[in-house]
Design a protein around this motif. Structure first.
Motif, PDB file in Angstrom:
ATOM      1  N   LYS A   1      -3.190   4.323  -1.648  1.00 49.94           N
ATOM      2  CA  LYS A   1      -3.990   4.925  -0.579  1.00 49.94           C
ATOM      3  C   LYS A   1      -4.722   6.162  -1.107  1.00 49.94           C
ATOM      4  O   LYS A   1      -4.185   6.872  -1.962  1.00 49.94           O
ATOM      5  CB  LYS A   1      -3.084   5.325   0.589  1.00 49.94           C
ATOM      6  CG  LYS A   1      -2.418   4.191   1.319  1.00 49.94           C
ATOM      7  CD  LYS A   1      -1.538   4.742   2.435  1.00 49.94           C
ATOM      8  CE  LYS A   1      -0.856   3.658   3.243  1.00 49.94           C
ATOM      9  NZ  LYS A   1       0.007   4.206   4.303  1.00 49.94           N
TER      10      LYS A   1
ATOM     11  N   MET B   1       0.854  -1.184   0.000  1.00 50.31           N
ATOM     12  CA  MET B   1       0.000   0.000   0.000  1.00 50.31           C
ATOM     13  C   MET B   1       0.893   1.239   0.000  1.00 50.31           C
ATOM     14  O   MET B   1       1.909   1.260   0.707  1.00 50.31           O
ATOM     15  CB  MET B   1      -0.921   0.030   1.224  1.00 50.31           C
ATOM     16  CG  MET B   1      -1.954  -1.062   1.260  1.00 50.31           C
ATOM     17  SD  MET B   1      -3.350  -0.669   2.353  1.00 50.31           S
ATOM     18  CE  MET B   1      -2.499  -0.325   3.893  1.00 50.31           C
TER      19      MET B   1
ATOM     20  N   VAL C   1      -7.148   3.267   0.308  1.00 54.30           N
ATOM     21  CA  VAL C   1      -7.604   2.022  -0.303  1.00 54.30           C
ATOM     22  C   VAL C   1      -9.057   1.757   0.068  1.00 54.30           C
ATOM     23  O   VAL C   1      -9.441   1.846   1.236  1.00 54.30           O
ATOM     24  CB  VAL C   1      -6.736   0.840   0.166  1.00 54.30           C
ATOM     25  CG1 VAL C   1      -7.202  -0.453  -0.494  1.00 54.30           C
ATOM     26  CG2 VAL C   1      -5.272   1.108  -0.156  1.00 54.30           C
TER      27      VAL C   1
END
Length: 208
Positions: free
Chosen positions: A104, A81, A106
């Motif tokens: 992000k 991420m 997410v």
């Protein structure tokens, strides 16, 4: 059976807590880490699970952590991420086996779906390793002579042909064959041949 753990590695406290809360509500066992060092010094390499890993950490990059895990032969699937990922990072992460690379913020459903895939992959890999270990353990029960007979049998040779090649009696080959079947826990030549393929054992080359 040990339940899988989702390891969340993120130096952003709010993001880390939010992800842990989401996964906890979804029924996952979650552990969180604020740094690469904290994660790498506490991870249990043989336990099932997956990793949700931030690409940018204060003491190392997510790619560095991925490389360290590969060096340690830790095969936990990784979901990256990042708030500022770039294509080269994505390519490197995926080439090294990452399950996904998410930007992000997410979406919750996207993250949960990625985790489900990662855990399914982990379970499948563990089952395959367990199968391989079991087959190897069976094969190691064979004596040196039985292994000789084994590679001749999987080449498709008849008992009398194996006996001729190894210069022993056909009756002895039959005894070895019965012992091989018992030790490998197989009931047919087809099963034995499949076992050899899974173990990467080549058949004996025919004599000229």
């Amino acid at each position: 059976m040990i339940p899988p753990v989702v390891h969340v590695v993120d130096d952003d406290e709010l993001a880390r807590r939010g992800t842990a809360r989401l996964l906890g509500v979804a029924g996952f066992d979650v552990r969180t880490y604020a740094s690469a060092q904290e994660f790498l010094t506490t991870i249990e390499p043989d336990a099932p699970g997956c990793i949700v890993l931030d690409l940018r950490l204060p003491d190392a990059s997510g790619l560095d952590i991925q490389a360290a895990l590969i060096d340690r032969a830790v095969a936990l699937p990784i979901i990256f991420m990042t708030g500022h990922g770039q294509i080269p990072d994505t390519v490197r992460a995926m080439q090294r086996g990452a399950v996904d690379f998410l930007t992000k913020p997410v979406d919750a459903d996207v993250l949960l779906a990625a985790i489900a895939r990662a855990l399914a992959q982990d379970a499948a890999l563990r089952a395959a390793r367990s199968r391989q270990n079991d087959l190897r353990s069976r094969y190691e029960r064979l004596t040196a002579r039985e292994r000789e007979v084994f590679v001749h049998l999987i080449s498709g040779q008849l008992n009398k042909q194996v006996a001729s090649d190894l210069q022993i009696t056909e009756r002895t080959i039959k005894l070895h064959r019965a012992s091989i079947f018992e030790k490998l826990e197989v009931g047919s030549m087809a099963e034995m041949a499949r076992l050899a393929i899974e173990l990467g054992i080549d058949p004996a080359k025919p004599t000229s």
